[in-house]
Design an enzyme around this catalytic site. Sequence first.
Site, PDB file in Angstrom:
ATOM      1  CE  LYS A   9      -3.974  -2.385   2.537  1.00 32.32           C
ATOM      2  NZ  LYS A   9      -4.628  -2.125   3.611  1.00 32.32           N
ATOM      3  CG  HIS A 115      -5.221  -5.888  -0.312  1.00 28.35           C
ATOM      4  ND1 HIS A 115      -6.327  -5.894   0.409  1.00 28.35           N
ATOM      5  CD2 HIS A 115      -5.520  -6.515  -1.348  1.00 28.35           C
ATOM      6  CE1 HIS A 115      -7.171  -6.827  -0.488  1.00 28.35           C
ATOM      7  NE2 HIS A 115      -6.699  -7.078  -1.685  1.00 28.35           N
ATOM      8  CD  GLU A 126      -8.913  -8.592  -3.846  1.00 26.76           C
ATOM      9  OE1 GLU A 126      -7.710  -8.731  -3.431  1.00 26.76           O
ATOM     10  OE2 GLU A 126      -9.571  -8.492  -2.838  1.00 26.76           O
TER      11      GLU A 126
HETATM   12  P1  IDP Z   1      -7.394  -7.083   5.658  1.00 27.10           P
HETATM   13  O1  IDP Z   1      -6.788  -5.911   4.910  1.00 27.10           O
HETATM   14  O2  IDP Z   1      -6.880  -7.588   6.722  1.00 27.10           O
HETATM   15  O3  IDP Z   1      -8.407  -8.190   4.554  1.00 27.10           O
HETATM   16  P2  IDP Z   1     -10.306  -5.838   5.972  1.00 27.10           P
HETATM   17  O4  IDP Z   1     -10.873  -6.198   7.128  1.00 27.10           O
HETATM   18  O5  IDP Z   1     -10.734  -6.614   5.048  1.00 27.10           O
HETATM   19  O6  IDP Z   1      -8.821  -6.295   6.317  1.00 27.10           O
HETATM   20  O7  IDP Z   1     -10.018  -4.369   5.802  1.00 27.10           O
HETATM   21  C1  IDP Z   1      -9.609  -3.780   4.494  1.00 27.10           C
HETATM   22  C2  IDP Z   1      -8.655  -2.557   5.030  1.00 27.10           C
HETATM   23  O8  IDP Z   1      -9.467  -1.514   5.667  1.00 27.10           O
HETATM   24  C3  IDP Z   1      -7.730  -2.815   6.106  1.00 27.10           C
HETATM   25  O9  IDP Z   1      -6.391  -3.431   5.499  1.00 27.10           O
HETATM   26  C4  IDP Z   1      -7.475  -1.692   6.532  1.00 27.10           C
HETATM   27  O10 IDP Z   1      -6.646  -0.815   5.868  1.00 27.10           O
HETATM   28  C5  IDP Z   1      -8.774  -1.187   6.468  1.00 27.10           C
HETATM   29  N1  IDP Z   1      -9.630  -1.107   7.997  1.00 27.10           N
HETATM   30  C6  IDP Z   1     -10.137  -2.130   8.195  1.00 27.10           C
HETATM   31  N2  IDP Z   1     -10.748  -2.128   9.525  1.00 27.10           N
HETATM   32  C7  IDP Z   1     -10.428  -0.707   9.696  1.00 27.10           C
HETATM   33  C8  IDP Z   1     -10.975  -0.122  10.794  1.00 27.10           C
HETATM   34  O11 IDP Z   1     -11.591  -0.591  11.807  1.00 27.10           O
HETATM   35  N3  IDP Z   1     -10.386   1.328  10.878  1.00 27.10           N
HETATM   36  C9  IDP Z   1      -9.748   1.939   9.785  1.00 27.10           C
HETATM   37  N4  IDP Z   1      -9.369   1.103   8.906  1.00 27.10           N
HETATM   38  C10 IDP Z   1      -9.758  -0.185   8.763  1.00 27.10           C
HETATM   39 MG    MG Z   2      -9.936  -8.215   3.680  1.00 25.91          MG
END
Ligand code: IDP
Ligand code: MG
Length: 158
Positions: A9, A115, A126
């Site tokens: 990222k 990511h 993706e």
């Molecule tokens: P992941 O990247 O581990 O799959 P996801 O739950 O899919 O996590 O969330 C996607 C992205 O959104 C995260 O990598 C992070 O950058 C952001 N994110 C997730 N939850 C939060 C939050 O509670 N606050 C701020 N950003 C968040």
């Molecule tokens: Mg995710």
Amino acid sequence: MERTLVIIKPDGVQRGLIGEIISRFERKGLKIVGLKMFKVAQKQAEILYAVHKKKPFYSGLLKFITAGPVAGLVIEGISAVNICRKLLGATFGPDAEAGTIRGDFGASVSYNLIHAPDTPETAKNEINIFFKDTDIVSYSLDKIKWVYHPSEEEEMSD
Ligand code: IDP
Ligand code: MG
């Protein structure tokens, strides 16, 4: 053979962690079959994070992922999706185990460096957002015969 997408990222790029992060996938024994830098377009960000559309952090997340260049990789290996998620660590830096990428370099819940999709099906979708078929290279990597036992060969050709 299973493929997955990895995106370093904008925070990972700006913090000078591209090499460090890529080396972790290489050292694990995974094969890099696609590699490029680009900026995530607004539309691509909306597709990538469609599942989070209703979340309170959604607009901030879109701003973050489009804020600067990213490095994108297509990675190949047996169970590549699962292995990559394990190398990333838990979503939030403070929760991520030491030894994982997020655990070693991330202190934030949103700026979490990297990511990767969590299922093979999502991975296929993706990869298609960011890579054309012609961006992905097919080649044999000599070290692979020392990464997998010959009995795993059948799985490798899947
Ligand atoms: P992941 O990247 O581990 O799959 P996801 O739950 O899919 O996590 O969330 C996607 C992205 O959104 C995260 O990598 C992070 O950058 C952001 N994110 C997730 N939850 C939060 C939050 O509670 N606050 C701020 N950003 C968040
Ligand atoms: Mg995710």
